[in-house]
Write an enzyme that holds these catalytic residues in place. Structure first.
Site, PDB file in Angstrom:
ATOM      1  N   SER A 135     -27.727  30.650  -3.192  1.00  0.00           N
ATOM      2  CA  SER A 135     -28.350  31.097  -1.960  1.00  0.00           C
ATOM      3  C   SER A 135     -29.643  30.305  -1.773  1.00  0.00           C
ATOM      4  O   SER A 135     -30.510  30.327  -2.640  1.00  0.00           O
ATOM      5  CB  SER A 135     -28.643  32.600  -2.068  1.00  0.00           C
ATOM      6  OG  SER A 135     -29.396  33.037  -0.965  1.00  0.00           O
ATOM      7  N   LYS A 160     -24.960  29.201   0.342  1.00  0.00           N
ATOM      8  CA  LYS A 160     -25.324  30.203   1.348  1.00  0.00           C
ATOM      9  C   LYS A 160     -26.668  29.836   1.928  1.00  0.00           C
ATOM     10  O   LYS A 160     -27.630  29.595   1.186  1.00  0.00           O
ATOM     11  CB  LYS A 160     -25.364  31.577   0.685  1.00  0.00           C
ATOM     12  CG  LYS A 160     -26.025  32.686   1.475  1.00  0.00           C
ATOM     13  CD  LYS A 160     -25.777  34.030   0.800  1.00  0.00           C
ATOM     14  CE  LYS A 160     -27.022  34.875   0.729  1.00  0.00           C
ATOM     15  NZ  LYS A 160     -26.795  36.158   0.024  1.00  0.00           N
ATOM     16  N   LYS A 162     -29.852  30.864   4.452  1.00  0.00           N
ATOM     17  CA  LYS A 162     -30.516  31.975   5.117  1.00  0.00           C
ATOM     18  C   LYS A 162     -30.759  31.563   6.567  1.00  0.00           C
ATOM     19  O   LYS A 162     -31.193  30.428   6.831  1.00  0.00           O
ATOM     20  CB  LYS A 162     -31.842  32.280   4.422  1.00  0.00           C
ATOM     21  CG  LYS A 162     -31.659  32.850   3.013  1.00  0.00           C
ATOM     22  CD  LYS A 162     -31.102  34.269   3.065  1.00  0.00           C
ATOM     23  CE  LYS A 162     -31.129  34.934   1.697  1.00  0.00           C
ATOM     24  NZ  LYS A 162     -30.665  36.322   1.754  1.00  0.00           N
ATOM     25  N   ASP A 187     -26.594  34.073   5.722  1.00  0.00           N
ATOM     26  CA  ASP A 187     -27.096  35.436   5.528  1.00  0.00           C
ATOM     27  C   ASP A 187     -28.298  35.636   6.440  1.00  0.00           C
ATOM     28  O   ASP A 187     -29.301  34.922   6.331  1.00  0.00           O
ATOM     29  CB  ASP A 187     -27.499  35.623   4.061  1.00  0.00           C
ATOM     30  CG  ASP A 187     -27.911  37.061   3.731  1.00  0.00           C
ATOM     31  OD1 ASP A 187     -27.869  37.924   4.639  1.00  0.00           O
ATOM     32  OD2 ASP A 187     -28.251  37.317   2.565  1.00  0.00           O
ATOM     33  N   ASN A 189     -29.881  38.751   6.861  1.00  0.00           N
ATOM     34  CA  ASN A 189     -30.742  39.862   6.436  1.00  0.00           C
ATOM     35  C   ASN A 189     -31.232  40.694   7.627  1.00  0.00           C
ATOM     36  O   ASN A 189     -32.435  40.936   7.767  1.00  0.00           O
ATOM     37  CB  ASN A 189     -31.925  39.365   5.592  1.00  0.00           C
ATOM     38  CG  ASN A 189     -31.500  38.851   4.232  1.00  0.00           C
ATOM     39  OD1 ASN A 189     -31.518  37.647   3.989  1.00  0.00           O
ATOM     40  ND2 ASN A 189     -31.069  39.725   3.344  1.00  0.00           N
ATOM     41  N   GLU A 214     -23.297  37.088   6.760  1.00  0.00           N
ATOM     42  CA  GLU A 214     -23.734  38.270   6.022  1.00  0.00           C
ATOM     43  C   GLU A 214     -24.827  39.014   6.779  1.00  0.00           C
ATOM     44  O   GLU A 214     -25.818  38.405   7.191  1.00  0.00           O
ATOM     45  CB  GLU A 214     -24.238  37.796   4.647  1.00  0.00           C
ATOM     46  CG  GLU A 214     -24.697  38.885   3.700  1.00  0.00           C
ATOM     47  CD  GLU A 214     -25.162  38.301   2.353  1.00  0.00           C
ATOM     48  OE1 GLU A 214     -24.908  37.098   2.080  1.00  0.00           O
ATOM     49  OE2 GLU A 214     -25.787  39.044   1.576  1.00  0.00           O
ATOM     50  N   ASP A 239     -24.099  43.503   3.506  1.00  0.00           N
ATOM     51  CA  ASP A 239     -24.899  43.620   2.283  1.00  0.00           C
ATOM     52  C   ASP A 239     -25.727  44.906   2.421  1.00  0.00           C
ATOM     53  O   ASP A 239     -25.310  45.981   1.958  1.00  0.00           O
ATOM     54  CB  ASP A 239     -25.771  42.346   2.141  1.00  0.00           C
ATOM     55  CG  ASP A 239     -26.804  42.401   1.034  1.00  0.00           C
ATOM     56  OD1 ASP A 239     -26.905  43.434   0.349  1.00  0.00           O
ATOM     57  OD2 ASP A 239     -27.550  41.406   0.836  1.00  0.00           O
ATOM     58  N   LYS A 263     -23.929  44.585  -4.708  1.00  0.00           N
ATOM     59  CA  LYS A 263     -25.134  44.500  -5.546  1.00  0.00           C
ATOM     60  C   LYS A 263     -25.284  45.862  -6.207  1.00  0.00           C
ATOM     61  O   LYS A 263     -25.417  46.878  -5.510  1.00  0.00           O
ATOM     62  CB  LYS A 263     -26.379  44.242  -4.694  1.00  0.00           C
ATOM     63  CG  LYS A 263     -26.467  42.851  -4.082  1.00  0.00           C
ATOM     64  CD  LYS A 263     -27.741  42.706  -3.259  1.00  0.00           C
ATOM     65  CE  LYS A 263     -27.806  41.336  -2.602  1.00  0.00           C
ATOM     66  NZ  LYS A 263     -28.901  41.248  -1.613  1.00  0.00           N
ATOM     67  N   GLY A 291     -27.010  38.806  -5.314  1.00  0.00           N
ATOM     68  CA  GLY A 291     -28.078  38.646  -6.304  1.00  0.00           C
ATOM     69  C   GLY A 291     -29.401  39.054  -5.713  1.00  0.00           C
ATOM     70  O   GLY A 291     -29.552  39.156  -4.487  1.00  0.00           O
TER      71      GLY A 291
HETATM   72  O1  OSB Z   1     -29.768  39.253   1.022  1.00  0.00           O
HETATM   73  O2  OSB Z   1     -28.627  38.453  -0.549  1.00  0.00           O
HETATM   74  C1  OSB Z   1     -29.721  38.726  -0.076  1.00  0.00           C
HETATM   75  C2  OSB Z   1     -32.485  37.433  -2.356  1.00  0.00           C
HETATM   76  C3  OSB Z   1     -33.428  38.401  -2.168  1.00  0.00           C
HETATM   77  C4  OSB Z   1     -33.164  39.431  -1.294  1.00  0.00           C
HETATM   78  C5  OSB Z   1     -31.968  39.501  -0.618  1.00  0.00           C
HETATM   79  C6  OSB Z   1     -30.998  38.532  -0.811  1.00  0.00           C
HETATM   80  C7  OSB Z   1     -31.284  37.468  -1.662  1.00  0.00           C
HETATM   81  C8  OSB Z   1     -30.411  36.341  -1.872  1.00  0.00           C
HETATM   82  C9  OSB Z   1     -30.564  35.599  -3.186  1.00  0.00           C
HETATM   83  O3  OSB Z   1     -29.681  35.892  -1.030  1.00  0.00           O
HETATM   84  C10 OSB Z   1     -29.496  35.855  -4.130  1.00  0.00           C
HETATM   85  C11 OSB Z   1     -29.795  35.309  -5.502  1.00  0.00           C
HETATM   86  O4  OSB Z   1     -29.613  34.115  -5.713  1.00  0.00           O
HETATM   87  O5  OSB Z   1     -30.199  36.098  -6.376  1.00  0.00           O
HETATM   88 MG    MG Z   2     -27.823  39.387   1.680  1.00  0.00          MG
END
Ligand code: OSB
Ligand code: MG
Length: 369
Positions: A135, A160, A162, A187, A189, A214, A239, A263, A291
């Site tokens: 990511s 992935k 962001k 992703d 968020n 995501e 997520d 997660k 993660g």
């Molecule tokens: O949304 O998956 C997420 C990291 C911090 C908070 C949220 C996310 C993430 C990641 C990183 O995408 C995942 C990783 O490599 O640990």
């Molecule tokens: Mg995520």
């Protein structure tokens, strides 16, 4: 098993590269470790909460407080504790999934070390190594491409990115042009809405053959995700919205997602994460392991979880050196042909580097009955 003491530690570790998401940027991981001392030995757990409540409402000082004042005392007062029984012991505390998950992992580790069982075996792992993705935080596009190039050269099996409004089609196009065949996903968020401009930006990702989008919309907007899924071709993955097995049942039934990011911290622990996996398998929904920038402690558990049969997409289970110059375990996780090996030793199967950990511990306390 009798839990005799719960040790809480706050540790700071710089990240090798800043990690920027739609909810903020991080340059250092301030994390909370839990160590249980029991009549059968010790066990370690890692809490995935961040310093600020940006990913979800949990944050590390809050997790620390609820562990110290409400969760640890319940466990210390119980005549006997098992990982299976922890849910009932802590059910009178609402929420705080990440704090509960950290305590559960410590109890699981102690229990499994005592019987010489690996966590993967306990959870139902069927693989000896897992496919890994990476990511990548948001950077100006030239820098983003440098990072992605290095990860692809390092063997990661998918990337992935962001995204957020204003940083979506262009970075995806740039990465896709450079790496036409790499598994690619994004992703958000929760950064988007169903406003026409947002929907057309997300539909604008359709030509790039992404594996999934995501969490584009807010946590509680399941109907919105179902609507969006009808307007874009890329599969929707959730997520943040998947806070429990029941939430997943609802989301899947509504058509809010066709893929689930699992997660353990978000659903209250690894045992719930297995139940979530089982539900998704029963519904024909592919899952992958998310993660939270874990150290080797949480990473060991994530890799064990990702070895279950329903984890058919590469996870955000990257190697230790993608996050930290030096991990807190004696054997860092090293990528081998795009995969990480599932630890086979008892419990988490990793050894905490206690001298190093002591040197980076900012605060430590021990809760006793
Ligand atoms: O949304 O998956 C997420 C990291 C911090 C908070 C949220 C996310 C993430 C990641 C990183 O995408 C995942 C990783 O490599 O640990
Ligand atoms: Mg995520």
């Amino acid at each position: 098993m009798k839990v005799e003491a719960v040790e809480l530690r706050r540790v700071g570790l710089p990240l090798v590269a800043p990690f920027r998401t739609s909810f903020g940027a991080m340059t250092e991981r301030d994390f909370l470790l839990v160590r249980v001392h029991t009549d059968l030995g010790v066990g370690w757990g890692e809490c995935v909460a961040f310093p600020e409540p940006g990913y979800s409402e949990e944050y590390v000082d809050g997790a620390h407080d609820v562990l110290r004042r409400f969760l640890a005392p319940r466990v210390l007062a119980a005549p006997a504790v098992t990982a299976n029984g922890l849910g009932a012991l802590t059910a009178s505390v609402q929420g705080h999934a990440m704090a509960k998950a950290a305590l559960e992992l410590a109890v699981l580790d102690a229990e499994l070390r005592a019987t010489g069982t690996a966590l993967g075996e306990r959870l139902g792992a069927t693989r000896t190594a897992v496919d890994c993705g990476v990511s990548v935080g948001m950077f100006p596009i030239p820098e983003l491409l440098d990072h992605v190039d290095a990860y692809v050269a390092g063997g990661y099996r998918r990337v992935k990115l962001k995204i957020q409004p204003g940083f979506d089609v262009e970075p995806v196009r740039a990465v896709r042009e450079r790496h036409p065949d790499i598994g690619l996903q994004v992703d958000a968020n929760t950064a988007y809405t169903l406003d026409p401009a947002d929907v057309s930006a997300l539909a604008g990702l359709d030509p790039f053959g992404l594996l999934l989008i995501e969490q584009p919309l807010p946590v509680d907007d399941l109907l919105g995700h179902a609507e969006l899924a009808r307007r874009v071709r890329t599969p929707i993955c959730l997520d943040e919205s998947i806070t429990s097995v029941r939430a997943a049942e609802t989301a899947i039934a509504l058509g809010a997602c066709t893929i689930v990011n699992i997660k353990a911290g978000r659903v209250g622990g690894y045992l719930q994460a297995v139940r979530l996996h089982d539900l998704c398998v029963a519904r024909g929904v592919p899952v992958w392991c998310g993660g939270m920038l874990e150290t080797g402690i949480g990473r060991a558990a994530n890799v064990a979880l990702a070895a279950l049969p329903g984890f058919t997409l590469p996870g955000d289970t990257s190697a230790s050196d993608r996050y930290y110059a030096r991990d807190v375990v004696t054997e860092p996780f090293v990528l081998d042909a795009g995969r990480l090996p599932v630890p086979t030793g008892p419990g988490l199967g990793v050894t905490v580097d206690e001298a190093y950990l002591a040197s980076i511990t900012a605060f430590q306390e021990t809760i006793r009955p």
